[in-house]
Write an enzyme that holds these catalytic residues in place. Structure first.
Site, PDB file in Angstrom:
ATOM      1  N   CYS A  37      40.690  38.274  37.244  1.00 53.49           N
ATOM      2  CA  CYS A  37      42.068  38.156  37.760  1.00 53.49           C
ATOM      3  C   CYS A  37      41.956  37.831  39.238  1.00 53.49           C
ATOM      4  O   CYS A  37      41.717  36.906  39.780  1.00 53.49           O
ATOM      5  CB  CYS A  37      42.677  39.640  37.415  1.00 53.49           C
ATOM      6  SG  CYS A  37      44.487  39.377  37.431  1.00 53.49           S
ATOM      7  N   HIS A  89      42.327  39.524  31.797  1.00 54.18           N
ATOM      8  CA  HIS A  89      41.218  40.661  31.767  1.00 54.18           C
ATOM      9  C   HIS A  89      40.756  40.718  30.461  1.00 54.18           C
ATOM     10  O   HIS A  89      40.917  41.431  29.722  1.00 54.18           O
ATOM     11  CB  HIS A  89      42.090  42.047  32.064  1.00 54.18           C
ATOM     12  CG  HIS A  89      42.653  42.135  33.358  1.00 54.18           C
ATOM     13  ND1 HIS A  89      41.757  42.524  34.546  1.00 54.18           N
ATOM     14  CD2 HIS A  89      43.650  41.579  34.040  1.00 54.18           C
ATOM     15  CE1 HIS A  89      42.670  42.516  35.702  1.00 54.18           C
ATOM     16  NE2 HIS A  89      43.857  41.940  35.615  1.00 54.18           N
ATOM     17  N   GLU A 101      38.009  42.011  29.545  1.00 55.00           N
ATOM     18  CA  GLU A 101      37.420  43.282  29.454  1.00 55.00           C
ATOM     19  C   GLU A 101      38.063  44.464  28.514  1.00 55.00           C
ATOM     20  O   GLU A 101      37.735  45.326  27.926  1.00 55.00           O
ATOM     21  CB  GLU A 101      37.018  43.879  30.795  1.00 55.00           C
ATOM     22  CG  GLU A 101      38.247  44.496  31.690  1.00 55.00           C
ATOM     23  CD  GLU A 101      38.766  43.498  32.598  1.00 55.00           C
ATOM     24  OE1 GLU A 101      38.500  42.231  32.438  1.00 55.00           O
ATOM     25  OE2 GLU A 101      39.564  43.806  33.572  1.00 55.00           O
TER      26      GLU A 101
HETATM   27  N1  GLN Z   1      46.931  40.958  42.824  1.00 58.09           N
HETATM   28  C1  GLN Z   1      46.787  39.832  42.043  1.00 58.09           C
HETATM   29  C2  GLN Z   1      48.041  39.378  41.137  1.00 58.09           C
HETATM   30  O1  GLN Z   1      49.119  40.066  40.993  1.00 58.09           O
HETATM   31  C3  GLN Z   1      45.663  40.295  40.881  1.00 58.09           C
HETATM   32  C4  GLN Z   1      46.292  40.942  40.003  1.00 58.09           C
HETATM   33  C5  GLN Z   1      44.904  41.983  39.041  1.00 58.09           C
HETATM   34  O2  GLN Z   1      43.889  41.617  39.547  1.00 58.09           O
HETATM   35  N2  GLN Z   1      45.323  42.445  37.875  1.00 58.09           N
HETATM   36  O3  GLN Z   1      48.183  38.445  40.768  1.00 58.09           O
END
Ligand code: GLN
Length: 536
Positions: A380, A505, A507
């Protein structure tokens, strides 16, 4: 009344931090291996509607479900132990239940009545517990009451469960702590008192699980049985274990399942432990080969902030039959002191996150990984930083950045998702939950997932800027996955060496019995590289 359905309620006593989530998940696992369908529910007393607005520093990781629910990290434990995907209906917070009842009140659903904790709130809680059981067609509903008995926050949850026990087949389990003043000198008084506290609420625990500093002595067990009015065989040890995945076996050995089966008069069933025990053995008796995996993040001071990443590494290590040593590297330290904290790492992961702090440290870590050919995985925010690093270092886009970090960057390679532009409220408004992604043939990502269409969970507001994506491709950044409808860049890769970034994500869906392909690939690449280096 739900005929045939059984309810198990786990109550924590004396103090927090006894591992109630892991105990609850282990009980669920035990029941599952005996062939029962189990659905867990968690009550959380706080007035947040969900966990989405909480800082990982205060509350640990925010776990995301397929349906986009932003829930307590205990849900990660439940899903990993039960190897199943849950819905947000299983998460009942104080905020969620109050909001619902208050909205009903405003609509006039209780017209003419004064709305009260009992019966309105408690009825709503009982309805929800039953409905989760019905919808999931579970044989057993497992309820973990967050907090400790005696707290103000969970009083109405406990009262609702007391009422439920008069209407359904309910078993209460008390989790307690038995301290030792000196070795062999175990003290059961706190357990006796907290048991009395539960009984004063009209609830009688029938099984008592004891966290301790040393195995429970026969005397301690006898005392607890006598004063808490349970048979001695219903007092169980909840010892410290090398890995939490051992706990179901540890409890099974003590015949916890038999005690539950006896109480509910369960029929004899076939036990199916599946791959679980074999994988647990790989964790408890790891091979000598040690891989050092670095997580470069900004919440590293709180070990709970990256639980799922940590677990996914463990699962992937078991799958590769290697021993992973997870090293947390604070990204602000990389900013201040340079990359020496990364020396000797066999793989580097930059996990998700929000905001400015530590960003440049993460970018330096990624550059270090790319230049030194260290297998890298960006999750992410980690993927977004991977794109920024590539844009700056390879595509000549000086000062490229994310709009989240620097709104006036000349190259906003990471930009706000169009649907986010009008959103002002913070709670539950990100791109949340499971989304599909189509993987490009002949990419590393495709060869790891071994299929074209995948689904992973998301939680973000920003994306790779679609206007600049072609420019990144021109300088050889591989876009290996996109969302089918909107074409959102979901996955990128370095052309050479193992470097993958994912907007999702993965994970969150990694399980001991079904490890996340990208993590398995990362550790495989790290392990192969280590082997090659040794040979050279
Ligand atoms: N801050 C970034 C976004 O909002 C990544 C978010 C995250 O890593 N969950 O896109």
């Amino acid at each position: 009344m739900s005929p045939g359905k059984k309810y198990i309620i786990v109550l924590g006593t004396i103090m927090s931090g006894l591992g109630k989530g892991i105990v609850t998940a282990s009980i669920g696992r035990l029941l599952k291996t005996h062939g029962y369908k189990v659905v867990p529910i968690k009550f959380d007393g706080y007035l947040n509607v969900d966990c989405g607005t909480m800082n990982p520093f205060r509350h640990g990781e925010v776990f995301v479900l397929d349906d986009g629910g932003e829930v307590d990290m205990d849900f990660g434990t439940y899903e990993r132990f039960l190897n199943t995907s849950l819905t947000k209906e299983s998460s009942i917070t104080g905020g969620k239940i109050f909001k619902f009842v208050l909205e009903k009140e405003r609509r006039g659903d209780y017209l003419g009545r004064d709305v009260q904790m009992v019966p309105h709130l408690t009825n709503e809680l009982k309805n929800r517990v039953r409905s989760v059981g019905e919808q999931s067609r579970a044989d057993m509903v497992l309820v973990e009451v967050g907090g400790t008995v005696g707290d103000i926050e969970n009083g109405y949850f406990i009262e609702a469960m007391r009422q439920l026990s008069g209407e359904e087949d309910v078993l209460f389990i008390q989790l307690t702590y038995v301290p030792s003043l000196s070795p062999g000198e175990q003290k059961t008084k706190p357990t006796q008192h907290s048991n009395r506290l539960i009984q004063s609420l009209g609830i009688k625990p029938e099984i008592i699980l004891c966290r301790e500093q040393e195995p429970l002595t026969k005397e301690a067990k006898d005392k607890i049985a006598l004063f808490c009015d349970v048979p001695q065989e219903n007092v169980f040890d909840d010892p410290a274990v090398d890995t939490v995945y051992q706990l179901p076996q540890v409890l099974k050995k003590q015949k916890l399942y038999d005690a539950i089966a006896k109480r509910f008069k369960l029929r004899k069933t076939k036990v199916n432990v599946g791959a679980w025990n074999r994988m647990v053995r790989r964790i408890t008796k790891p091979p000598k080969k040690l891989l050092r995996v670095g997580i470069v993040g900004k919440y590293t001071a709180v070990k709970d902030a990256y639980v799922s990443v940590n677990e996914a590494i463990l699962h992937a290590a078991a799958a590769n039959n290697v021993h992973a040593d997870v090293c947390f590297v604070e990204s602000t330290d990389v900013e201040k002191k340079g990359t020496q904290a990364l020396y000797g790492l066999d793989a580097i992961i930059v996990p998700g996150g929000f905001g400015k702090r530590g960003i440049e440290g993460k970018i330096s870590a990624i550059r270090y990984a790319r230049k030194n050919n260290i297998p890298f995985l960006g999750l992410c925010l980690g993927m977004q930083m991977m794109v920024i690093e590539y844009a700056r270092s390879v595509c000549g886009m000086k000062d490229a950045n994310s709009e989240e970090i620097n709104k006036s960057t000349p190259y906003p390679v990471i930009a706000l998702l169009p649907e986010q532009m009008r959103i002002e409220e913070k709670g539950g408004t990100m791109r949340l939950g499971s989304y599909p992604c189509i993987l490009e043939q002949d990419t590393r990502s495709h060869s790891l997932y071994k299929k074209k269409l995948i689904h992973e969970r998301h939680r973000h507001r920003y994306e790779v800027n679609p206007e600049l994506a072609p420019k990144l491709e021109e300088c050889s950044l591989v876009i290996s996955g996109r969302s089918p409808k909107k074409g959102i860049v979901e996955m990128v890769e370095w052309k050479d060496g193992f470097g993958i970034g994912t907007q999702a994500h993965p994970e969150l869906k990694s399980r001991l019995e079904d490890p996340a392909p990208l993590f398995v690939g990362l550790l495989k690449a790290a392990s192969e590289k280590r082997r090659r280096r040794k040979k050279a």
